[in-house]
Write a protein that holds these residues in place. Structure first.
Motif, mmCIF file in Angstrom:
data_model
loop_
_atom_site.group_PDB
_atom_site.id
_atom_site.type_symbol
_atom_site.label_atom_id
_atom_site.label_comp_id
_atom_site.label_asym_id
_atom_site.label_seq_id
_atom_site.Cartn_x
_atom_site.Cartn_y
_atom_site.Cartn_z
ATOM 1 N N LEU A 179 13.506 37.372 -12.036
ATOM 2 C CA LEU A 179 13.448 36.724 -10.660
ATOM 3 C C LEU A 179 14.751 35.818 -10.198
ATOM 4 O O LEU A 179 15.362 36.154 -9.093
ATOM 5 C CB LEU A 179 12.172 36.080 -10.567
ATOM 6 C CG LEU A 179 12.070 34.971 -9.381
ATOM 7 C CD1 LEU A 179 11.545 35.888 -8.095
ATOM 8 C CD2 LEU A 179 11.102 34.140 -9.567
ATOM 9 N N THR B 38 10.495 43.211 0.949
ATOM 10 C CA THR B 38 9.932 42.719 0.097
ATOM 11 C C THR B 38 10.496 43.478 -1.472
ATOM 12 O O THR B 38 10.476 44.807 -1.378
ATOM 13 C CB THR B 38 8.446 42.843 0.097
ATOM 14 O OG1 THR B 38 8.030 42.214 1.069
ATOM 15 C CG2 THR B 38 7.527 42.549 -1.259
ATOM 16 N N ARG B 39 11.059 42.757 -2.584
ATOM 17 C CA ARG B 39 11.389 43.306 -3.671
ATOM 18 C C ARG B 39 10.416 43.129 -4.648
ATOM 19 O O ARG B 39 9.380 42.050 -4.563
ATOM 20 C CB ARG B 39 12.780 42.379 -4.038
ATOM 21 C CG ARG B 39 13.891 42.555 -3.134
ATOM 22 C CD ARG B 39 15.055 41.661 -3.274
ATOM 23 N NE ARG B 39 16.019 42.235 -4.216
ATOM 24 C CZ ARG B 39 16.825 41.497 -4.822
ATOM 25 N NH1 ARG B 39 17.137 40.336 -4.356
ATOM 26 N NH2 ARG B 39 17.848 42.022 -5.514
ATOM 27 N N MET C 108 17.600 38.195 -9.312
ATOM 28 C CA MET C 108 17.264 38.890 -8.052
ATOM 29 C C MET C 108 17.708 37.967 -6.926
ATOM 30 O O MET C 108 18.388 38.408 -5.757
ATOM 31 C CB MET C 108 16.096 39.507 -7.737
ATOM 32 C CG MET C 108 15.715 40.624 -8.991
ATOM 33 S SD MET C 108 13.952 41.224 -9.115
ATOM 34 C CE MET C 108 13.904 42.018 -7.465
ATOM 35 N N VAL D 187 10.030 38.279 -2.879
ATOM 36 C CA VAL D 187 9.754 39.185 -4.237
ATOM 37 C C VAL D 187 8.151 38.971 -4.430
ATOM 38 O O VAL D 187 7.778 37.893 -4.654
ATOM 39 C CB VAL D 187 10.677 38.437 -5.357
ATOM 40 C CG1 VAL D 187 10.622 38.870 -6.594
ATOM 41 C CG2 VAL D 187 12.232 38.460 -4.910
#
Length: 310
Positions: A302, A75-76, A305, A53
């Motif tokens: 975060l 990649t978020r 997620m 992230v």
């Protein structure tokens, strides 16, 4: 293996706050560009693509550039800038906005962190529009006051250097072209542009937003109790909500509206005040512009997620 988190812009106000909130956690790994490589263009791309992230704490143009540098599907991104808040393909990072918003954030690849100013008005207005108590074309005006940290590094430096000589109460955005208007309009469910009139105060952090309502022209005028019930019902149905609704009670004034009362937390408290005889009401939100209004919301997103308890 611990998820890797890269804060692009970790030395700015929001980035530093996020680092502080994540300090000491052993369920994630923070990765940072080494000091000797910070001027290397390739280093930024390398760390963006190495992260599970990436949290972008950057100006809009730089945030757009960072997204363009991500060359993988893994990649978020959580973007704390204004760049993607109303963009297609991005999930709005206000977890309590709708009952399924937390799930949407949890599964998203791209999350736009909310702005501090729109979040309070969205929190109070959206449940009322959804419940049909306010029409989407209702003429909305909002005002409020925020600590000077909301203005970024240059404003912080100005207020710190001026000390007691800094303005105690400084309205701004007087051309009514505030960058948060599109965000507030979209997520509050409004059909017309709201009028925003923000104020910065001579205190570091914390904020209060207020939405006055002249209800007399509505075909059916809701009572203050009805407004409060709709807002309270909305947040009562959200698990692990960081938003609470104060009791509905007639008061002339209350210390609960101190803009600094929720500093260093990710909490938000909502109030409804009303005079039914005058068909008038006031919707108030109290929260930390650096907490629920910025870094606190980013850490909450975060954790959603990554499926972590936070």
């Amino acid at each position: 293996m611990k998820p890797k988190i890269f804060i692009d812009g970790e030395h700015g106000t929001t980035g530093l706050q996020i680092r502080t909130r994540l300090a000491g956690r052993d369920d994630i790994e923070i990765i940072s560009v080494p000091a000797e490589r910070r001027k290397e263009a390739a280093a930024r791309a390398e760390f963006l693509n190495a992260a599970d992230v990436a949290i972008l704490c950057l100006p809009d143009d730089a945030a757009n550039e960072s997204v363009s540098l991500i060359a993988n599907d893994n990649t978020r991104v959580i973007d704390a800038s204004t760049a993607h808040r109303v963009a297609d393909g991005w999930v709005y990072g206000f977890a309590e906005m709708d009952r399924d918003q937390g799930k949407a954030i949890a599964s998203a690849r791209r999350v736009a962190n909310p702005g501090c100013w729109p979040q309070g008005p969205i929190a109070t207005l959206r449940p009322l529009v959804t419940a049909g108590l306010l029409p989407p074309d209702f003429p909305v005006t909002m005002n409020g006051i925020s600590g000077y940290t909301g203005g970024g590094r240059s404003m912080i430096d100005t207020y710190v250097s001026q000390g007691e000589d800094a303005p105690e109460f400084l309205p701004y955005g007087l051309t009514f072209q505030h960058k948060h208007v599109p965000e507030l309009k979209k997520y509050a469910g409004l059909a017309r542009d709201p009028l925003m009139q923000p104020v910065v105060g001579n205190f570091a952090q914390g904020m209060v937003t207020m939405v006055p309502l002249q209800l007399g022209e509505l075909e059916r005028v809701p009572t203050g109790a009805e407004l409060h019930a709709a807002i309270a019902d909305h947040y009562a149905g959200i698990k692990d909500s960081a938003v609470e609704v104060a009791p509905f009670e007639p008061v002339e004034r209350t210390p609960a509206l101190d803009p600094e009362s929720y500093n260093d937390t990710n909490r938000m408290r909502l109030h409804v005040f009303a005079n039914d005889k005058r068909a008038q009401a006031l919707l108030v939100a109290v929260y930390d512009n650096l907490g629920k209004g910025a870094s606190g919301a980013a850490v909450q997103n975060l954790d959603l997620m990554l499926g972590l308890p936070g």
